[in-house]
Design an enzyme around this catalytic site. Structure first.
Site, short mmCIF file in Angstrom:
data_model
loop_
_atom_site.label_atom_id
_atom_site.label_comp_id
_atom_site.label_asym_id
_atom_site.label_seq_id
_atom_site.Cartn_x
_atom_site.Cartn_y
_atom_site.Cartn_z
N TYR A 87 0.83 -1.21 0.00
CA TYR A 87 0.00 0.00 0.00
C TYR A 87 0.87 1.26 0.00
O TYR A 87 0.64 2.20 -0.78
CB TYR A 87 -0.91 -0.03 1.23
CG TYR A 87 -1.93 1.07 1.30
CD1 TYR A 87 -3.07 1.05 0.50
CD2 TYR A 87 -1.77 2.14 2.19
CE1 TYR A 87 -4.02 2.06 0.58
CE2 TYR A 87 -2.71 3.15 2.28
CZ TYR A 87 -3.84 3.10 1.48
OH TYR A 87 -4.76 4.10 1.56
N LYS B 291 1.05 4.17 -2.91
CA LYS B 291 0.69 5.56 -2.63
C LYS B 291 1.87 6.50 -2.88
O LYS B 291 1.68 7.61 -3.38
CB LYS B 291 0.19 5.69 -1.18
CG LYS B 291 -1.14 4.97 -0.93
CD LYS B 291 -2.23 5.49 -1.85
CE LYS B 291 -3.61 4.94 -1.53
NZ LYS B 291 -4.65 5.49 -2.43
#
Lengths: 245, 78
Positions: A152, A156
């Site tokens: 993640y 990002k």
């Protein structure tokens, strides 16, 4: 200021917590929307709840062929896409040593690759129109990291770097490419946390409270507006001061 | 001058905002007409639309002069 009337926007992940706040905010400033999401029924119900004439475009962002079709569908429905909000995101948390290939792939594909595919497709009509606003929702975790979220955090942080490259490519055409990085935002997920954990969480936030979807949406409205035309390649952090970068 | 050449030159004049006399068939988009790489992408998109041809990336890379564009379009338009 920040009036969006006459503008159209494609918002992914629009039926989720932050996504619905973003869609509502853009619609309330006068934009006409194509809202996208993976759950057809939830998405349609959300579209129906919005005041005004908007369209729902269901899409599974882990399927490249569906992703590539989404911008053309939005252009067909709205006539143009002035604003693209890459909001959809998934998590598949696991310690790196236990992380499966699929967990890594799925998060990168939905959070990063789909955003790239959508921007690539939207850039053509935006270039022609000599106007465009791209806003991708990243995360404080892309800046600070977080154990259990290697996939993640990478996706990002990837959005931030990609946006900076694209901002440079497209700036001369009056297309801006920016990010909004939320910290901890109140959602069904954070509501379900035990009180002790909630307290530990808020202790790390100088503002002393979780953020709301509307806090994130306000930053998206700003970056989508005509007035923000000189702001590109930037990330606005909406996190109550929990990380200052 | 062929009809294709006329239409190509008109598109180039409109997109790059250059004077029509400068758009000779020998003119290089980048060296003579001041185009940047994004302009080339836009010109190729405009040619595709005007002539209903598809110009794949590897072909687009080889189009550097006005004549290159006219030749490619004449060879590929339906």
């Amino acid at each position: 200021m920040f009036e969006l009337s006459g503008m159209t926007a494609l918002v992914t992940g629009a039926s989720g917590g932050i996504g619905s706040a973003i869609a509502q905010a853009l619609a309330s400033r006068g934009a006409r929307l194509a809202v996208s999401g993976s759950n057809r029924d939830k998405l349609e119900a959300f579209r129906a709840s919005l005041a005004g004439d908007h369209v729902a475009l269901p899409c599974d962002l882990s399927e490249p062929s569906q992703v590539d079709a989404l911008v053309p569908q939005a252009v067909a429905a709205l006539g143009k896409v002035d604003i693209l909000v890459n909001n959809a995101g998934v998590t598949r948390d696991n310690l790196a040593m236990r992380m499966k290939d699929e967990e890594w792939d799925q998060v990168i594909r939905v959070n990063l690759e789909a955003a790239f595919r959508l921007i690539r497709a939207a850039a053509k009509p935006m270039m022609k129109a000599r106007f465009g606003r791209v806003v991708s929702i990243t995360s404080v975790v892309g800046q600070t990291g977080n154990p259990g979220q290697a996939n993640y955090a990478a996706s990002k942080a990837g959005l931030v770097g990609m946006s900076k490259a694209l901002a440079q490519e497209l700036a001369s055409r009056n297309i801006t490419v920016n990010c909004v990085a939320p910290g901890f935002i109140r959602s069904a997920m954070t509501d379900a946390l035990p009180d002790a954990q909630k307290e530990a969480l808020t202790a790390r936030i100088p503002a002393g409270t979780l953020g709301e979807g509307t806090d994130v949406a306000a930053a998206v409205v700003y970056l989508s507006s005509r007035e923000a035309g000189y702001v590109t390649g930037q990330t606005i952090h909406v996190n109550g001061g929990m990380a200052m970068v | 001058m062929s009809e294709t050449a006329d239409r190509v030159k008109k598109i180039v004049v409109e997109h790059l905002g250059v004077e029509a006399e400068k758009v000779t068939e020998d003119a290089s988009f980048i060296d003579d007409l001041g185009a940047d790489s994004l302009d080339i992408v836009e010109l190729v998109m405009a040619f595709e639309e005007e002539f209903g041809v598809e110009i794949p990336d590897d072909a687009a890379e080889k189009i550097s002069t006005v004549r290159d564009a006219i030749t490619y379009i004449d060879e590929h338009k339906g």
